[in-house]
Design an enzyme around this catalytic site. Structure first.
Site, PDB file in Angstrom:
ATOM      1  N   GLU A  62      14.378 -21.586  95.381  1.00  0.00           N
ATOM      2  CA  GLU A  62      14.407 -22.555  94.211  1.00  0.00           C
ATOM      3  C   GLU A  62      15.454 -22.235  93.304  1.00  0.00           C
ATOM      4  OE1 GLU A  62       9.497 -22.423  93.679  1.00  0.00           O
ATOM      5  OE2 GLU A  62      10.651 -22.614  91.909  1.00  0.00           O
TER       6      GLU A  62
ATOM      7  N   CYS B 299      19.499 -21.705  86.602  1.00  0.00           N
ATOM      8  CA  CYS B 299      18.651 -20.378  86.817  1.00  0.00           C
ATOM      9  C   CYS B 299      18.646 -20.201  88.437  1.00  0.00           C
ATOM     10  CB  CYS B 299      17.461 -20.428  86.214  1.00  0.00           C
ATOM     11  SG  CYS B 299      16.294 -19.104  86.955  1.00  0.00           S
TER      12      CYS B 299
ATOM     13  N   CYS C 248      10.416 -11.611  97.123  1.00  0.00           N
ATOM     14  CA  CYS C 248      10.681 -10.377  96.146  1.00  0.00           C
ATOM     15  C   CYS C 248       9.600  -9.376  96.786  1.00  0.00           C
ATOM     16  CB  CYS C 248      10.489 -10.712  94.715  1.00  0.00           C
ATOM     17  SG  CYS C 248      11.171  -9.438  93.695  1.00  0.00           S
TER      18      CYS C 248
ATOM     19  N   CYS D 268       5.446  -7.596  90.951  1.00  0.00           N
ATOM     20  CA  CYS D 268       4.791  -7.713  89.825  1.00  0.00           C
ATOM     21  C   CYS D 268       3.636  -8.736  89.743  1.00  0.00           C
ATOM     22  CB  CYS D 268       5.768  -8.406  88.943  1.00  0.00           C
ATOM     23  SG  CYS D 268       7.202  -7.366  88.461  1.00  0.00           S
TER      24      CYS D 268
ATOM     25  N   CYS E 215       3.460 -12.507  88.816  1.00  0.00           N
ATOM     26  CA  CYS E 215       4.585 -13.547  89.549  1.00  0.00           C
ATOM     27  C   CYS E 215       4.517 -13.993  90.850  1.00  0.00           C
ATOM     28  CB  CYS E 215       5.787 -12.411  89.251  1.00  0.00           C
ATOM     29  SG  CYS E 215       7.246 -13.322  90.101  1.00  0.00           S
TER      30      CYS E 215
ATOM     31  N   GLY F 220      13.331 -13.100  93.036  1.00  0.00           N
ATOM     32  CA  GLY F 220      14.273 -12.006  93.670  1.00  0.00           C
ATOM     33  C   GLY F 220      14.502 -11.127  92.349  1.00  0.00           C
ATOM     34  N   GLU F 221      14.720  -9.732  92.912  1.00  0.00           N
ATOM     35  CA  GLU F 221      15.259  -8.835  91.845  1.00  0.00           C
ATOM     36  C   GLU F 221      16.699  -8.700  92.171  1.00  0.00           C
ATOM     37  OE1 GLU F 221      14.404  -7.165  89.266  1.00  0.00           O
ATOM     38  OE2 GLU F 221      16.241  -6.032  89.725  1.00  0.00           O
TER      39      GLU F 221
ATOM     40  N   SER G 199      18.805 -10.530  84.886  1.00  0.00           N
ATOM     41  CA  SER G 199      17.468 -10.194  84.536  1.00  0.00           C
ATOM     42  C   SER G 199      17.056  -9.103  85.581  1.00  0.00           C
ATOM     43  CB  SER G 199      16.510 -11.404  84.387  1.00  0.00           C
ATOM     44  OG  SER G 199      15.212 -10.913  83.982  1.00  0.00           O
TER      45      SER G 199
ATOM     46  N   SER H 110      13.176  -7.007  82.069  1.00  0.00           N
ATOM     47  CA  SER H 110      11.677  -7.340  81.915  1.00  0.00           C
ATOM     48  C   SER H 110      10.828  -6.363  81.508  1.00  0.00           C
ATOM     49  CB  SER H 110      11.220  -7.983  83.185  1.00  0.00           C
ATOM     50  OG  SER H 110      11.958  -9.107  83.393  1.00  0.00           O
TER      51      SER H 110
ATOM     52  N   CYS I  95       7.374 -19.865  88.189  1.00  0.00           N
ATOM     53  CA  CYS I  95       8.574 -19.500  89.073  1.00  0.00           C
ATOM     54  C   CYS I  95       8.119 -19.281  90.675  1.00  0.00           C
ATOM     55  CB  CYS I  95       9.459 -18.088  88.728  1.00  0.00           C
ATOM     56  SG  CYS I  95       9.691 -18.167  87.145  1.00  0.00           S
TER      57      CYS I  95
HETATM   58  N1  SAH Z   1      13.359  -9.875  89.257  1.00  0.00           N
HETATM   59  C1  SAH Z   1      13.803  -9.917  87.928  1.00  0.00           C
HETATM   60  C2  SAH Z   1      14.228 -11.725  87.638  1.00  0.00           C
HETATM   61  C3  SAH Z   1      13.398 -12.573  88.002  1.00  0.00           C
HETATM   62  S1  SAH Z   1      11.818 -12.902  87.094  1.00  0.00           S
HETATM   63  C4  SAH Z   1      13.049  -9.460  86.692  1.00  0.00           C
HETATM   64  O1  SAH Z   1      11.911  -9.153  86.922  1.00  0.00           O
HETATM   65  O2  SAH Z   1      13.294  -9.668  85.539  1.00  0.00           O
HETATM   66  C5  SAH Z   1      12.268 -13.666  85.803  1.00  0.00           C
HETATM   67  C6  SAH Z   1      11.522 -13.416  84.554  1.00  0.00           C
HETATM   68  O3  SAH Z   1      10.336 -14.144  84.530  1.00  0.00           O
HETATM   69  C7  SAH Z   1      11.035 -12.133  84.269  1.00  0.00           C
HETATM   70  O4  SAH Z   1      11.099 -11.436  83.050  1.00  0.00           O
HETATM   71  C8  SAH Z   1       9.530 -12.058  84.862  1.00  0.00           C
HETATM   72  O5  SAH Z   1       8.728 -10.947  84.611  1.00  0.00           O
HETATM   73  C9  SAH Z   1       9.139 -13.357  84.456  1.00  0.00           C
HETATM   74  N2  SAH Z   1       8.054 -13.988  84.912  1.00  0.00           N
HETATM   75  C10 SAH Z   1       7.540 -13.961  86.465  1.00  0.00           C
HETATM   76  N3  SAH Z   1       6.538 -14.584  86.544  1.00  0.00           N
HETATM   77  C11 SAH Z   1       6.265 -15.158  85.367  1.00  0.00           C
HETATM   78  C12 SAH Z   1       5.000 -15.887  85.026  1.00  0.00           C
HETATM   79  N4  SAH Z   1       4.083 -16.339  85.906  1.00  0.00           N
HETATM   80  N5  SAH Z   1       4.748 -16.182  83.626  1.00  0.00           N
HETATM   81  C13 SAH Z   1       5.857 -15.710  82.786  1.00  0.00           C
HETATM   82  N6  SAH Z   1       6.704 -14.817  83.096  1.00  0.00           N
HETATM   83  C14 SAH Z   1       7.025 -14.634  84.366  1.00  0.00           C
END
Ligand code: SAH
Length: 350
Positions: free
Chosen positions: A92, A105, A112, A116, A119, A159-160, A191, A214, A333
């Site tokens: 995406e 973005c 990933c 988390c 997510c 992804g990270e 990020s 994050s 996302c």
């Molecule tokens: N892996 C990286 C980048 C991808 S996530 C990271 O962890 O930063 C981008 C951001 O969106 C991160 O801050 C993540 O924690 C947040 N995020 C992911 N899913 C989410 C959700 N359902 N609601 C709010 N923030 C979310």
């Protein structure tokens, strides 16, 4: 084995042309077609001879993404693209229109492995990392589709990015290079969930990009409940890595903080967040959580979000609430890809 033409920096492409006995000025021409004029195929490269084009076709892949689906918001013109990669995997990419320019973005991996808990991107684990060319092409294809220039890039999709470090770095160099789209490093944000050794390695590159961390919790025990990576690195180690990043690059860190109702949105939590943020002089970006149906987490109430923000402001912390773009087309996302992939699997099973 075909080589990935669009993953070569100009320098590497010069070397490649030298190796195969072509004139080195060809490298500059091919690079320009690929990364500035955004050619869709070798056929468009009108100043390249037919024989060299044939040679390229036989030995070098020219990575292209195809649009599987596109959704456009009626509210703010945000577009969400589902792209197919050359091997059929899907990612995406989101295009956002702001008054100061267009922002994209991008995803850095297919899925990933960070896990988390709130997510959607992590629900099926990691399929593979993206190449530098696949990251670039997300921006290139969005540019072709919209006909508008991209001025800001955030690596905040699925992804990270620091789990795909070498390709990320190659991508960042090529994206900001004067022979490509030449996007200013200051307009690029990466990020991370906080891979401490890689944050330190990135600091040593002295890029002028913004690093966003994050954080999502201010106590290790709570962070461990929502982010498995917290079992590997403590908040104290993260804060040291952030200080080091600032020291090496002069760039202020952004803390991202997704507010989850009843989990991390109390005023005490805001107070501790202010204590972590103050010495680093960093910016805090609050993200009201986007609930994922597979997970139990809920949104914070509007009142809690505002109280949380006020608490930080009282402590002189620079804070914003992330503007929710494309609310009407959103799922969290990674949801668009997930829905699509799972629907296909169901259809195949029938
Ligand atoms: N892996 C990286 C980048 C991808 S996530 C990271 O962890 O930063 C981008 C951001 O969106 C991160 O801050 C993540 O924690 C947040 N995020 C992911 N899913 C989410 C959700 N359902 N609601 C709010 N923030 C979310």
């Amino acid at each position: 084995m075909m080589k990935d033409l669009k993953a070569f920096t100009l320098e590497q492409l010069l070397e490649e042309m030298r190796t195969i006995g072509e004139k080195t000025f060809r490298a500059k021409q091919i690079y320009e077609w690929s990364h500035q004029k955004l050619a869709r195929s070798y056929d468009e490269m009108t100043n390249i001879s037919a024989s060299l084009k044939e040679r390229l076709r036989e030995n070098y892949s020219f990575v292209q993404l195809s649009v599987v689906r596109m959704q456009e918001s009626q509210l703010d013109k945000t577009r969400k693209y589902l792209f197919a990669l050359p091997d059929g995997h899907m990612v995406e990419t989101v295009w956002m229109k702001y008054h100061h320019g267009n922002s994209v973005c991008i995803s850095s991996q297919v899925g990933c492995r960070m896990g988390c808990r709130f997510c959607a991107s992590t629900l099926d684990g990691l399929a593979r990392s993206l190449s530098a060319s696949e990251m670039l092409e997300q921006i290139y294809e969005v540019t072709r589709q919209t006909g508008e220039r991209v001025s800001n890039v955030v690596v905040m999709g699925t992804g990270e990015p620091l789990d795909n470090y070498d390709n990320l770095l190659q991508f960042l160099r090529m994206l900001t290079d004067e022979f490509g789209l030449h996007i200013s490093q200051r307009n690029v944000t990466v990020s991370t969930c906080g891979l401490v050794p890689k944050m330190r390695e990135l600091a040593k590159e002295h890029l002028q990009i913004t690093l966003a961390l994050s954080l999502h919790a201010t106590l290790d025990e709570r962070r461990k409940e929502i982010m498995p990576i917290a079992n590997t690195y403590t908040i104290a180690q993260l804060m040291e890595a952030c200080a080091y990043y600032f020291e090496q690059t002069g760039r202020r860190i952004t803390f991202e903080y997704s507010l989850i109702g009843g989990v991390n949105d109390s005023e005490q939590e805001a107070e501790r967040l202010a204590e972590l943020a103050a010495p680093l002089n960093c910016h805090v970006n609050l993200i009201p959580i986007n609930p994922v149906k597979e997970r139990e987490y809920k949104e914070s109430s509007r009142a809690s979000v505002l109280a949380f923000k006020n608490k930080l402001e009282k402590k002189q912390i620079n804070v914003t609430i992330r503007r929710e773009m494309g609310r009407d087309i959103d799922g969290a996302c990674g949801q668009l890809r997930r829905q699509y992939v799972h629907k296909q699997e169901e259809q195949q099973a029938e």
